[in-house]
Scaffold this motif. Structure first.
Motif, PDB file in Angstrom:
ATOM      1  N   UNK A 125       0.822  -1.207   0.000  1.00 59.27           N
ATOM      2  CA  UNK A 125       0.000   0.000   0.000  1.00 59.27           C
ATOM      3  C   UNK A 125       0.859   1.262   0.000  1.00 59.27           C
ATOM      4  N   UNK A 126       1.888   1.304   0.849  1.00 55.55           N
ATOM      5  CA  UNK A 126       2.684   2.528   0.968  1.00 55.55           C
ATOM      6  C   UNK A 126       3.694   2.663  -0.162  1.00 55.55           C
ATOM      7  N   UNK A 127       4.013   1.537  -0.835  1.00 56.96           N
ATOM      8  CA  UNK A 127       4.920   1.541  -1.988  1.00 56.96           C
ATOM      9  C   UNK A 127       6.232   2.283  -1.686  1.00 56.96           C
ATOM     10  N   UNK A 128       7.080   1.707  -0.833  1.00 54.91           N
ATOM     11  CA  UNK A 128       8.372   2.341  -0.554  1.00 54.91           C
ATOM     12  C   UNK A 128       9.265   2.320  -1.789  1.00 54.91           C
ATOM     13  N   UNK A 129      10.201   3.217  -1.829  1.00 46.26           N
ATOM     14  CA  UNK A 129      11.109   3.325  -2.971  1.00 46.26           C
ATOM     15  C   UNK A 129      12.064   2.131  -3.010  1.00 46.26           C
ATOM     16  N   UNK A 130      11.981   1.332  -4.083  1.00 50.26           N
ATOM     17  CA  UNK A 130      12.870   0.178  -4.205  1.00 50.26           C
ATOM     18  C   UNK A 130      14.328   0.616  -4.316  1.00 50.26           C
ATOM     19  N   UNK A 131      14.556   1.778  -4.911  1.00 49.48           N
ATOM     20  CA  UNK A 131      15.919   2.293  -5.029  1.00 49.48           C
ATOM     21  C   UNK A 131      16.509   2.571  -3.655  1.00 49.48           C
ATOM     22  N   UNK A 132      15.722   3.185  -2.768  1.00 50.76           N
ATOM     23  CA  UNK A 132      16.208   3.479  -1.430  1.00 50.76           C
ATOM     24  C   UNK A 132      16.406   2.209  -0.616  1.00 50.76           C
ATOM     25  N   UNK A 133      15.552   1.219  -0.841  1.00 48.69           N
ATOM     26  CA  UNK A 133      15.694  -0.052  -0.124  1.00 48.69           C
ATOM     27  C   UNK A 133      16.999  -0.736  -0.507  1.00 48.69           C
ATOM     28  N   UNK A 134      17.252  -0.875  -1.803  1.00 54.05           N
ATOM     29  CA  UNK A 134      18.493  -1.523  -2.246  1.00 54.05           C
ATOM     30  C   UNK A 134      19.718  -0.706  -1.840  1.00 54.05           C
ATOM     31  N   UNK A 135      19.581   0.586  -1.847  1.00 50.57           N
ATOM     32  CA  UNK A 135      20.691   1.441  -1.418  1.00 50.57           C
ATOM     33  C   UNK A 135      20.979   1.217   0.064  1.00 50.57           C
TER      34      UNK A 135
END
Length: 445
Positions: A125-135
């Protein structure tokens, strides 16, 4: 997201370390505490026992506070009242245990699975940034006040020292035939089981962190939720599920938190039983063992909840988890020494690659702990407002404690193991196994 890499490293390290603990039990038929009693002198053995008990108490403090938060969410009880009532969780433990441990585990699994599912849905639902997660997973960073301490607490929470004693003992409840191949297969099965369990734990923890990060940075947050994000703790975290569960989020969150606390209580109780039996050859009824540990853990939890309230209790959780990280080398070093010794493990001893990786992991944890303790002491001396004579005395005492910590870990690391515990296979299944028997007998002679 900046501490996700710590979570990843802790999961990898935990998989390696806990699989070694399982191997020790499968191969030798004895758990880690029993090996320590057989190997070390009485004083060192008693010191390791005391440290293990401190670790169990430190792990029980978050369980006490978490259960108190759950009672606050479910029944609107004051935090300090909930802390006192956690002492009666032993009665709940006894009541449910009458139906069998498997049914208890299944009940807790259902409750924890429910809250985990909600976080997974919330993650979508909140759709976190995948780029920030992998970073966050791949780029190590420690920015912000207290980030180093939180990183250490994450390591202690993921790789609890008393769980090494527990994992090496639980495998003994399974009957493993004493042939070379069956023992090898048993070690491989336990590695797969440990890897899967920690992978599930990592995914759940990753989801919780990502939901918290994404939800707290949402532009649609109300002023109240924005204030909750500034001091996010167990008491305010239930708002993260509001988008999925509506008004029932606090109730379900409290039930899952209560179940999680009871699950950890059972783990700590069993670990305490094995620790006392292994180090001291003493056995208590599980409810007595749990009551003793819980009463000791209630005292600091009650004091902090009365004085510091919700915020103080949150800091106590971090502090107790840091203690687990500081305690980890005292269980890890004997484990590495024992599993690398052919007199104890035979042909199942750690390979050169595993031995090198395990020792690098142990050395890294030890150096990080020493660095943090020294850095914290220097920072406290520079910032404290206490009179100079008191600061000097406390500084000397702190230095002695750090030197004693380093000295005992060095003793555990360099001491030569002398006790032979390897159980030879029932029958030689190949020429290689027969050669192993001959070589081992020659070495022992």
């Amino acid at each position: 997201y900046e501490l996700l890499w710590v979570l990843l490293l802790a999961t990898i390290a935990g998989t390696l370390i806990q699989s070694l603990a399982s191997n020790l039990g499968v191969v030798t038929g004895k758990h880690l505490a029993e090996h320590c009693r057989a190997e070390y002198p009485s004083k060192a053995n008693h010191m390791l026992w005391i440290l293990a008990e401190i670790a169990i108490i430190a792990s029980d403090i978050p369980e006490v506070i978490g259960t108190a938060y759950a009672l606050n969410l479910l029944f609107q009880l004051q935090l300090w009242v909930g802390v006192i009532l956690t002492g009666f969780s032993t009665l709940f433990f006894l009541a449910v245990q009458q139906f069998g441990v498997r049914k208890l585990e299944f009940l807790i699994f259902l409750l924890v699975f429910t809250i985990a599912s909600c976080f997974f849905v919330e993650l979508h639902y909140v759709k976190p940034s995948s780029k920030e997660i992998f970073h966050g997973l791949l780029v190590p960073r420690l920015r912000g006040q207290g980030a180093f301490g939180i990183a250490i607490s994450l390591m202690g929470a993921m790789v609890m020292p008393h769980n090494l004693y527990l994992h090496s003992a639980l495998v003994l409840t399974r009957r493993t035939p004493r042939t070379f191949q069956d023992v090898k297969d048993g070690c491989r099965y336990n590695f797969i089981e440990t890897s899967f369990a920690l992978l599930v734990s990592f995914v759940i923890n990753l989801s919780v962190v990502c939901v918290s990060g994404a939800a707290c940075h949402s532009e649609a947050l109300s002023p109240e939720d924005q204030n909750n994000c500034k001091e996010l703790d167990l008491n305010h975290a239930s708002f993260l599920l509001r988008n999925v569960l509506g008004k029932w989020n606090s109730t379900l969150y409290g039930i899952a938190l209560l179940a999680s606390g009871q699950s950890s209580t059972i783990t700590g109780t069993y670990a305490g039983q094995y620790v006392m039996q292994g180090f001291l050859d003493l056995r208590f009824a599980p409810w007595i063992r749990n009551m003793i540990t819980r009463c000791v853990a209630i005292i600091p939890s009650l004091v902090v909840s009365l004085i510091g309230g919700s915020r103080g209790a949150g800091k106590l959780i971090i502090g107790s988890s840091m203690i687990l990280s500081f305690e980890l080398p005292f269980a890890l070093l004997p484990l590495l020494k024992f599993t690398s010794n052919r007199f104890k493990m035979g042909a199942h001893a750690n390979s050169a690659k595993i031995r090198g990786l395990a020792w690098l992991t142990g050395l890294f944890i030890l150096l990080v702990n020493i660095f943090y303790l020294c850095n914290w002491c220097v920072h406290w001396i520079r910032t404290t407002t206490l009179p100079r004579p008191v600061v000097v005395i406390l500084g000397i005492l702190g230095s002695i404690v750090i030197l004693a910590y380093l000295g005992f870990t060095c003793y555990l690391a360099v001491r030569t193991e002398r006790t032979q515990t390897y159980i030879l296979p029932d029958m030689a299944e190949s020429i290689g196994i027969a050669d192993e028997r001959i070589n081992l007998e020659v070495e022992m002679s």
